[in-house]
Design a protein around this motif. Structure first.
Motif, PDB file in Angstrom:
ATOM      1  N   ILE A  92       0.866  -1.191   0.000  1.00 19.84           N
ATOM      2  CA  ILE A  92       0.000   0.000   0.000  1.00 19.84           C
ATOM      3  C   ILE A  92       0.898   1.234   0.000  1.00 19.84           C
ATOM      4  O   ILE A  92       1.863   1.314   0.772  1.00 19.84           O
ATOM      5  CB  ILE A  92      -0.941   0.013   1.217  1.00 19.84           C
ATOM      6  N   PHE A  93       0.561   2.187  -0.871  1.00 19.25           N
ATOM      7  CA  PHE A  93       1.403   3.354  -1.087  1.00 19.25           C
ATOM      8  C   PHE A  93       0.652   4.649  -0.754  1.00 19.25           C
ATOM      9  O   PHE A  93      -0.547   4.771  -1.036  1.00 19.25           O
ATOM     10  CB  PHE A  93       1.859   3.427  -2.552  1.00 19.25           C
ATOM     11  N   GLU A  94       1.395   5.575  -0.183  1.00 24.67           N
ATOM     12  CA  GLU A  94       0.862   6.915   0.003  1.00 24.67           C
ATOM     13  C   GLU A  94       0.932   7.667  -1.323  1.00 24.67           C
ATOM     14  O   GLU A  94       1.617   7.230  -2.260  1.00 24.67           O
ATOM     15  CB  GLU A  94       1.661   7.647   1.085  1.00 24.67           C
ATOM     16  N   PRO A  95       0.250   8.803  -1.456  1.00 31.61           N
ATOM     17  CA  PRO A  95       0.254   9.548  -2.723  1.00 31.61           C
ATOM     18  C   PRO A  95       1.676   9.903  -3.161  1.00 31.61           C
ATOM     19  O   PRO A  95       2.499  10.359  -2.363  1.00 31.61           O
ATOM     20  CB  PRO A  95      -0.559  10.808  -2.396  1.00 31.61           C
ATOM     21  N   ASN A  96       1.961   9.618  -4.441  1.00 32.97           N
ATOM     22  CA  ASN A  96       3.233   9.993  -5.078  1.00 32.97           C
ATOM     23  C   ASN A  96       4.457   9.329  -4.451  1.00 32.97           C
ATOM     24  O   ASN A  96       5.577   9.809  -4.624  1.00 32.97           O
ATOM     25  CB  ASN A  96       3.413  11.519  -5.064  1.00 32.97           C
ATOM     26  N   GLU A  97       4.254   8.259  -3.713  1.00 33.51           N
ATOM     27  CA  GLU A  97       5.365   7.546  -3.099  1.00 33.51           C
ATOM     28  C   GLU A  97       5.615   6.229  -3.836  1.00 33.51           C
ATOM     29  O   GLU A  97       4.680   5.548  -4.250  1.00 33.51           O
ATOM     30  CB  GLU A  97       5.078   7.249  -1.621  1.00 33.51           C
ATOM     31  N   LYS A  98       6.889   5.883  -3.996  1.00 31.10           N
ATOM     32  CA  LYS A  98       7.249   4.637  -4.658  1.00 31.10           C
ATOM     33  C   LYS A  98       7.555   3.516  -3.671  1.00 31.10           C
ATOM     34  O   LYS A  98       7.640   2.354  -4.041  1.00 31.10           O
ATOM     35  CB  LYS A  98       8.452   4.863  -5.571  1.00 31.10           C
ATOM     36  N   LYS A  99       7.739   3.893  -2.415  1.00 32.86           N
ATOM     37  CA  LYS A  99       8.016   2.903  -1.383  1.00 32.86           C
ATOM     38  C   LYS A  99       6.764   2.694  -0.543  1.00 32.86           C
ATOM     39  O   LYS A  99       6.176   3.660  -0.052  1.00 32.86           O
ATOM     40  CB  LYS A  99       9.171   3.367  -0.499  1.00 32.86           C
ATOM     41  N   PRO A 100       6.315   1.457  -0.364  1.00 32.62           N
ATOM     42  CA  PRO A 100       5.076   1.222   0.386  1.00 32.62           C
ATOM     43  C   PRO A 100       5.247   1.524   1.868  1.00 32.62           C
ATOM     44  O   PRO A 100       6.322   1.325   2.431  1.00 32.62           O
ATOM     45  CB  PRO A 100       4.801  -0.266   0.152  1.00 32.62           C
ATOM     46  N   PHE A 101       4.166   1.974   2.489  1.00 31.27           N
ATOM     47  CA  PHE A 101       4.220   2.181   3.933  1.00 31.27           C
ATOM     48  C   PHE A 101       3.788   0.937   4.695  1.00 31.27           C
ATOM     49  O   PHE A 101       3.966   0.854   5.921  1.00 31.27           O
ATOM     50  CB  PHE A 101       3.388   3.403   4.355  1.00 31.27           C
ATOM     51  N   VAL A 102       3.226  -0.050   3.982  1.00 27.14           N
ATOM     52  CA  VAL A 102       2.909  -1.331   4.609  1.00 27.14           C
ATOM     53  C   VAL A 102       2.995  -2.420   3.548  1.00 27.14           C
ATOM     54  O   VAL A 102       2.612  -2.219   2.393  1.00 27.14           O
ATOM     55  CB  VAL A 102       1.512  -1.315   5.275  1.00 27.14           C
ATOM     56  N   THR A 103       3.539  -3.564   3.957  1.00 31.06           N
ATOM     57  CA  THR A 103       3.630  -4.737   3.089  1.00 31.06           C
ATOM     58  C   THR A 103       2.919  -5.895   3.770  1.00 31.06           C
ATOM     59  O   THR A 103       3.110  -6.141   4.964  1.00 31.06           O
ATOM     60  CB  THR A 103       5.098  -5.120   2.825  1.00 31.06           C
ATOM     61  N   ILE A 104       2.103  -6.592   2.985  1.00 33.69           N
ATOM     62  CA  ILE A 104       1.300  -7.697   3.525  1.00 33.69           C
ATOM     63  C   ILE A 104       1.642  -8.965   2.765  1.00 33.69           C
ATOM     64  O   ILE A 104       1.788  -8.937   1.535  1.00 33.69           O
ATOM     65  CB  ILE A 104      -0.207  -7.395   3.390  1.00 33.69           C
ATOM     66  N   GLU A 105       1.762 -10.070   3.467  1.00 31.53           N
ATOM     67  CA  GLU A 105       1.954 -11.352   2.799  1.00 31.53           C
ATOM     68  C   GLU A 105       1.386 -12.482   3.634  1.00 31.53           C
ATOM     69  O   GLU A 105       1.237 -12.361   4.863  1.00 31.53           O
ATOM     70  CB  GLU A 105       3.429 -11.606   2.504  1.00 31.53           C
ATOM     71  N   GLY A 106       1.054 -13.560   2.967  1.00 30.35           N
ATOM     72  CA  GLY A 106       0.467 -14.721   3.634  1.00 30.35           C
ATOM     73  C   GLY A 106      -0.303 -15.551   2.639  1.00 30.35           C
ATOM     74  O   GLY A 106       0.064 -15.651   1.474  1.00 30.35           O
ATOM     75  N   GLU A 107      -1.402 -16.155   3.093  1.00 32.82           N
ATOM     76  CA  GLU A 107      -2.242 -16.984   2.238  1.00 32.82           C
ATOM     77  C   GLU A 107      -3.649 -16.409   2.234  1.00 32.82           C
ATOM     78  O   GLU A 107      -4.208 -16.112   3.293  1.00 32.82           O
ATOM     79  CB  GLU A 107      -2.261 -18.427   2.758  1.00 32.82           C
ATOM     80  N   TRP A 108      -4.228 -16.261   1.032  1.00 31.89           N
ATOM     81  CA  TRP A 108      -5.528 -15.611   0.939  1.00 31.89           C
ATOM     82  C   TRP A 108      -6.648 -16.423   1.589  1.00 31.89           C
ATOM     83  O   TRP A 108      -7.712 -15.880   1.887  1.00 31.89           O
ATOM     84  CB  TRP A 108      -5.875 -15.278  -0.509  1.00 31.89           C
ATOM     85  N   ASN A 109      -6.411 -17.709   1.822  1.00 28.65           N
ATOM     86  CA  ASN A 109      -7.397 -18.508   2.549  1.00 28.65           C
ATOM     87  C   ASN A 109      -6.856 -18.946   3.912  1.00 28.65           C
ATOM     88  O   ASN A 109      -7.290 -19.945   4.471  1.00 28.65           O
ATOM     89  CB  ASN A 109      -7.820 -19.718   1.732  1.00 28.65           C
ATOM     90  N   GLY A 110      -5.895 -18.184   4.425  1.00 30.05           N
ATOM     91  CA  GLY A 110      -5.300 -18.485   5.725  1.00 30.05           C
ATOM     92  C   GLY A 110      -4.994 -17.215   6.484  1.00 30.05           C
ATOM     93  O   GLY A 110      -5.860 -16.362   6.672  1.00 30.05           O
ATOM     94  N   VAL A 111      -3.749 -17.084   6.909  1.00 31.35           N
ATOM     95  CA  VAL A 111      -3.328 -15.928   7.703  1.00 31.35           C
ATOM     96  C   VAL A 111      -2.454 -15.014   6.860  1.00 31.35           C
ATOM     97  O   VAL A 111      -1.577 -15.481   6.123  1.00 31.35           O
ATOM     98  CB  VAL A 111      -2.550 -16.365   8.963  1.00 31.35           C
TER      99      VAL A 111
END
Length: 675
Positions: free
Chosen positions: A550-569
């Protein structure tokens, strides 16, 4: 005769990587042979082979250079240089598979007696001896040739000749093997004398090669090379690079070397009683149709029984596969009834809102940043409820004009009796999340859907049309379309797209995974997010992986990164250093949709429309389910013909086409503006 040869990379498990190999596709024997190099191919040193009879080719929709061949309970993985090279190989392989299958089914009525076969072998043996002798003569002429330039020209002919006799010997020994197999004799029980002298069906031009000029028109190997290779091959039946094996294999000096992924055949499902009322001639009666909770049990797939091995339906699947080709659009291909899921695709789309509280909470977030995070949180939670089982089944294809309506009651909300008379669900209240879907087009198959919560002032307007593609061992479903979330109090719109779906392992126990990249954007705030659903790689890795940024306006570096399994955690890591469990699908409750009783639904509402098919499938009466399904489809065809003959234009009930989009005709924002 080899119809194609060239380099490909082949996956080897022992190296956990791609290895260069030289491949030769031979349609006469139905064999794809491979060698460590072209030079080894010239010498007949085969590394392994893949028998094409009964083989299935598969591709990965996410990778345009790899493909697989599955046969003899193994799956071999290959990689071409680019998509065009892959297409050339797949086209040649499909034609070879079709040929070997047809050869196995029917020989056109031609019957050859063993005596005739032996006579032809003796005849070809004589031609081979002539060829070998002339090759010896060529070798002598080359050694005596005083002119270097002329000698070099003869050497070119000699190299080509070497390759030809190797290929001829391959074909001849294949004929010998075919004869032995026809007699149901084991290879090793045959005497070496029966194969001592390979035979040839004739010279390339049908006459013996008797003069020097004719050497320009054939290819062969030296007599010494032929005889040496023949003796070696004949004395070792099981390791021969020229023998057509009983099964596909890979060779290595290391006994623990495996190039193929073994297919695990599932254990057969335990026998289950089939309920059938033979006294009923018409549509099966629906028990307690007016009792909504009872009828909902027909649609309850949380504890769905497994399909078990598809081998029990092998003839149906085989017939289906015989009609399709790699990359073919499956829109008009009729799939067997036994894989249906007991609900319409329109109802499956409602499962995007199985966590209505997560969706409605978007409107409660105080900042634009928080709202974008909540949009992503809801989005990542939206897919697992639609796939409650590991077993892949296919929802009913909605018919034109079919609709589905339902609502959800949010947890921890006050009782509200005030109806939304002009909303999508007139019997829903202002504290319900209300949903309506409609099949707005048949070709292409487009489904439009709309959801709103009146008091939260939030809505979603979307459409999807699916395009199914045959991938060999898988079916890819491209979900084309988009949706717009309107957060009315903040005048924000969040645009999003959808991942593709894949039905894997369709010959055994099929399972579903998602794949592809999607974007979520808000033009007003500038916040945006990317979400990628990762398909499982064949060489390790996990199923159902998803990552998001997820990125703030005009930013190339995300302020949050999410990973896992879409049917899990799924876990989130913030740039601030904070970590959290972003979504845990095993812990958040799935809220059951509330649907009107079937006897109170309109004629074209999904559950009423498909009730007989659903009941028959629940009772495991596939024949009756197929009969009901066909009657609905036939009615749709007849109605389409009437409209065509009378020039009548179909009118949708809830949605209209706006450019390339489909839009709900009275969204919440529009109604509020009219107040």
């Amino acid at each position: 005769m080899a119809v194609m040869e060239g380099p490909l990379s082949k996956w080897t498990n022992v190296m956990k990587g791609w290895q260069y190999r030289w491949f030769v596709l031979d349609t006469s024997s139905g064999i794809l042979s491979y060698y460590t190099s072209k030079d080894k191919m010239m010498k007949g040193s085969r590394r392994g082979c893949v028998r094409l009879k009964g083989a299935i080719i598969g591709i990965d929709d996410e990778d345009d250079s790899t493909f697989t061949i599955t046969v003899d309970q193994k799956t071999f993985h290959f990689q071409a240089r680019d998509s065009e090279e892959r297409e050339r190989w797949i086209d040649a392989l499909e034609r070879a598979i079709e040929r070997v299958q047809n050869d196995g089914r029917d020989n056109g009525g031609l019957q050859v007696s063993p005596e005739q076969f032996d006579r032809k072998l003796m005849e070809t043996d004589a031609y081979l001896q002539l060829l070998i002798e002339q090759n010896k003569t060529l070798e002598k002429r080359i050694s005596k040739c005083p002119d270097v330039a002329t000698k070099e020209k003869y050497n070119v002919i000699k190299v080509t000749a070497d390759a030809m006799i190797e290929a001829i010997k391959h074909a001849i020994i294949s004929l010998q093997i075919s004869k032995k197999l026809k007699c149901a004799c084991c290879w090793k029980s045959h005497s070496k004398e029966s194969l001592k002298e390979p035979v040839l069906n004739g010279s390339p031009h049908g006459t013996p090669l008797t003069d020097e000029a004719n050497f320009d028109h054939f290819t062969a190997s030296s007599a010494q090379s032929v005889e040496r290779t023949a003796r070696s091959s004949i004395s070792s039946f099981t390791g021969d690079s020229l023998v057509v094996p009983h099964t596909s294999y890979s060779s290595s000096e290391d006994d623990e070397f495996y190039d193929a992924e073994e297919i695990k055949t599932p254990k057969p499902s335990p026998h289950k009683e089939v309920f059938e009322d033979s006294s009923v001639d018409g549509p099966s009666p629906i028990p307690n149709a007016g009792d909504n909770s009872t009828f909902d049990d027909l649609y309850d797939i949380q504890n769905e029984e497994d399909l078990g091995s598809m081998e029990q339906h092998g003839s149906i699947i085989g017939h289906l596969l015989s009609q399709v080709r790699i990359g073919m659009d499956l829109t008009k291909v009729v799939l067997p009834t036994f894989i249906l899921e007991r609900r319409s695709l329109l109802e499956m789309y409602a499962d995007f809102f199985a966590h209505p509280d997560l969706f409605c909470k978007i409107a409660d977030m105080p900042t634009a940043r928080d709202r974008m995070v909540q949009v992503v949180r809801w989005y990542l939670s939206a897919f697992h409820a639609g796939r409650p089982s590991e077993i892949a089944k296919k929802p009913y294809n909605p018919i034109l004009g079919e609709t589905f309506q339902c609502y959800w009651t949010l947890p921890e909300t006050s009782e509200c009796q005030e109806k939304v008379d002009d909303g999508p669900i007139p019997w829903g209240t202002k504290e319900n999340l209300c949903f309506v879907a409609e099949q707005v087009s048949h070709h292409p198959p487009i489904s439009a859907f709309y959801a709103e919560h009146y008091n939260k002032k939030i809505s979603l307007d979307g459409y999807i049309w699916t395009k199914s593609k045959f991938l060999g061992l898988s079916i890819g479903v491209h979900m084309i379309g988009q949706a717009v979330i309107s957060v009315i109090n903040h005048e924000e719109e969040y645009w999003l797209t959808f991942p593709n779906g894949y039905g894997r392992s369709i010959l055994t126990v099929p399972w579903v995974e998602l794949g592809g990249k999607v974007q979520i954007t808000c033009a007003k705030t500038g916040y945006n997010a990317s979400v990628e659903f990762h398909t499982k790689p064949f060489y390790g890795g996990k199923k159902n992986r998803v990552t998001s940024q997820i990125f703030e306006p005009n930013e190339k570096k995300p302020f949050v990164t999410i990973e896992g399994e879409w049917n899990g955690v799924m876990y989130a890591k913030y740039i601030s250093g904070m970590n959290e469990t972003f979504v845990d699908t095993s812990r958040i409750a799935i809220h059951r949709k509330i649907v009107q009783p079937v006897d109170q639904q309109g004629e074209f509402e999904s559950r009423r429309l498909w009730k007989d098919v659903t009941y028959a499938l629940k009772m495991r009466d596939v024949d009756k389910a197929t009969e009901f399904k066909h009657s609905l489809e036939q009615r749709q065809r007849e109605e389409a013909k009437v409209r065509k003959d009378t020039g009548t234009v179909w009118k949708n009930k809830y949605f209209y086409e706006d450019g390339e989009n489909w839009v709900y005709y009275r969204p919440l924002l529009k109604r509020l503006q009219q107040v």
